[in-house]
Every structure is written in structure tokens, then in C-alpha cells.
Design an enzyme around this catalytic site. Sequence first.
Site, short mmCIF file in Angstrom:
data_model
loop_
_atom_site.label_atom_id
_atom_site.label_comp_id
_atom_site.label_asym_id
_atom_site.label_seq_id
_atom_site.Cartn_x
_atom_site.Cartn_y
_atom_site.Cartn_z
N TYR A 72 0.83 -1.21 0.00
CA TYR A 72 0.00 0.00 0.00
C TYR A 72 0.87 1.27 0.00
CZ TYR A 72 -3.85 -3.11 1.47
OH TYR A 72 -4.78 -4.11 1.57
N TRP A 117 3.50 -9.96 0.28
CA TRP A 117 3.14 -9.72 -1.11
C TRP A 117 3.62 -10.85 -2.03
CZ3 TRP A 117 -0.33 -7.87 -3.94
CH2 TRP A 117 -0.11 -7.58 -5.30
N ASN A 119 -7.63 -14.31 0.19
CA ASN A 119 -8.01 -14.70 -1.17
C ASN A 119 -7.71 -16.17 -1.46
OD1 ASN A 119 -8.95 -12.08 -2.15
ND2 ASN A 119 -6.81 -11.46 -1.94
N TRP A 166 -10.16 -2.36 -11.41
CA TRP A 166 -10.31 -3.82 -11.36
C TRP A 166 -11.57 -4.25 -10.65
CZ3 TRP A 166 -9.88 -4.06 -6.08
CH2 TRP A 166 -9.03 -3.14 -5.47
#
Length: 327
Positions: free
Chosen positions: A59, A90, A171, A231
Amino acid sequence: IMELTAKSHSIPLSDGNYIPLLGLGTYGDPRTTPKGTAWECVKFAIDVGYRHFDGALVYFNEHEVGQAIREKIADGTVKREDIFYCGKLWNTFHPPELVRSALERTLKVLQLDYVDLYIVETPMAFKPGKDFYPRDKDGKYIYHHTDLCATWEALEACKDAGLVKSLGVSNFNRRQLELLLNKPGLKHKPVSNQVECHPYFTQSKLLDFCRQHGIVIVGYSPIGSSVDASWVNKKHPPLREDELLVSIGKKYNKSSAQVSLRFNVQRGVVVIPKSFSPERIKHNFQIFDFSLTEEEMKAIEGLNKNVRMVDLPMWKDHPEYPFYDEY
């Protein structure tokens, strides 16, 4: 879960730690967010009563979030142990030998000794290197072979070293969670899975699976997503304009956004609405002075459209793209 208050709304994680059910998301587009915004907003949120902050190295504002937390500790508003901070590994740091240095980089930027939760941001590995979004000369993303179990073992070592209190993922679909849960010699189970979750995408199947395995769902975009992001899937009308949510809100003198947040919190789903508007930050925190009836909960569950807003279309060709499976 009904006894939630603004002061005490933490729920237990399977490793014995606790997570506050309401947190502040701190993502802001680094190209359009003025410097200092995250710093100001996190300080303000702590004054409002927030104790849970969701951030990430990617971020590009973790230094501001860390500074805000440290200033609020220094001025006596909170102690370090009152704050719950979630950082993220990440995609370019999946190889086991890179995991600890990525976490140490986050700690150095935050200037904190540990984070409360560190999660694998997505199951999709990218080519390691300086660039967080590596692309080839044709502009295609450069992926990297993913071994989620090897990445997880490196995270377990970070927990054993005291750099992080709890470990989770984000996710991940059921298959990817099972890969970790069934790993031979598993030392620390993932305590959480951060996924999109709101009344138009209720995640009931994944939620059931996670409940069975003691995994808490942390819901991102809990009041829908910021509409401007490129997105984001715009296949359905904005959640906040939903007639049912608006009408339930009228009954309690609350907004549709507050009803959406309350819905998740009441079913044990942690919510991390992102906002850099002081007004909205305050507004989103005001969900502990009312509760929804069982009928209202069922009605809201019935709004599920099974359509993702955040479907990460640019990585659909990654072998570990998580959203092809039903859940």
C-alpha cells in the site's frame, strides 16, 4: 456474539489470540492519496475507538500507519497490546528464503517489534525482485512457481521467532486452505482468511468451511468496493442503494452501510471498511448500539448475488488464481 460493544468486540482466534471484529482498512491509491492522509486518519480512528488496522507493504503507506500508532502509544491513548495490526506478504516474496526479510521490512517501516497478524496476501506468486508488479516487455505479468506449503513453513518460523503473533491467508479458496491444513508436520494453522464479503457476496459456503476449521473470515469491501477502481466488477448496482438495506437502516436510524457492517459482525465475520474520510470513519464505527433480528439477518443473506466486485481479472491466467472454484 450479541454482547458486542464499542470498547469490547474482539473474538478469539484458534491460536488463543483475539481479533477485533471491526478494523480500518488503510489501502489508498498511492498516486492519488495525499501524503500524510493515512497518518492523520489512523490517529483519528484510534481516538474514535478503532483498535484494529489492516495494512500492507504494497500500500506504500505503512510508514504513516506505523507512525500514527506509535504517536498514539506515546501520548498515552493506547498501549501496544491494545492495537491489532495486520500486515501482508506480497506476491513477489513467496519463496521461503524471502519471507522473513519481507516481514522484517514491514516491521522496520512500521517501527514496531511485531505484528499481530501476518497474512499471505494472495495465493499467486510473482517473480521475485525489486518490482512488486513485474511485467515482461509485452506488459504481461511475470509469474513464479508457487509452493504455498513452503511459504507457510517460512511463516511458521517467523511466528516461532516472535515477529508475528498469528498467521493467516487472504483470497484463498477451499482447495488452497486444505493444502495448508493437510500439510504434513503443520505447526501453526491459518487463523484467518481475508476475502471479499458483503450482503451481495455472502460467502456462505466458504464461511461454513472456515468455521469447521476454526478459521475466522475477515471481510474486505464489506460495504461494497470503491467504484473508481479499474479492477472492480460493475455488474450490479451499488450495495449502499439496496432497498432492503436502506429500509432496515431506517428502522434503526442507521445507514445501509452500517447495516451491512452489522450483518457481518453479527455472524462473526471481521470487517475492515477502508475510509480516509473522518466522517465516514466515525460513521462506520457506530454499529455497536443496535442489533439485527434473526429475520433481518436471513433477509440480508437472501440478497446474495454471488457476484464478486473484486475478481482480479488481470491475473486470471495464474495457475493459482483462486476464483475459478465455487468457493
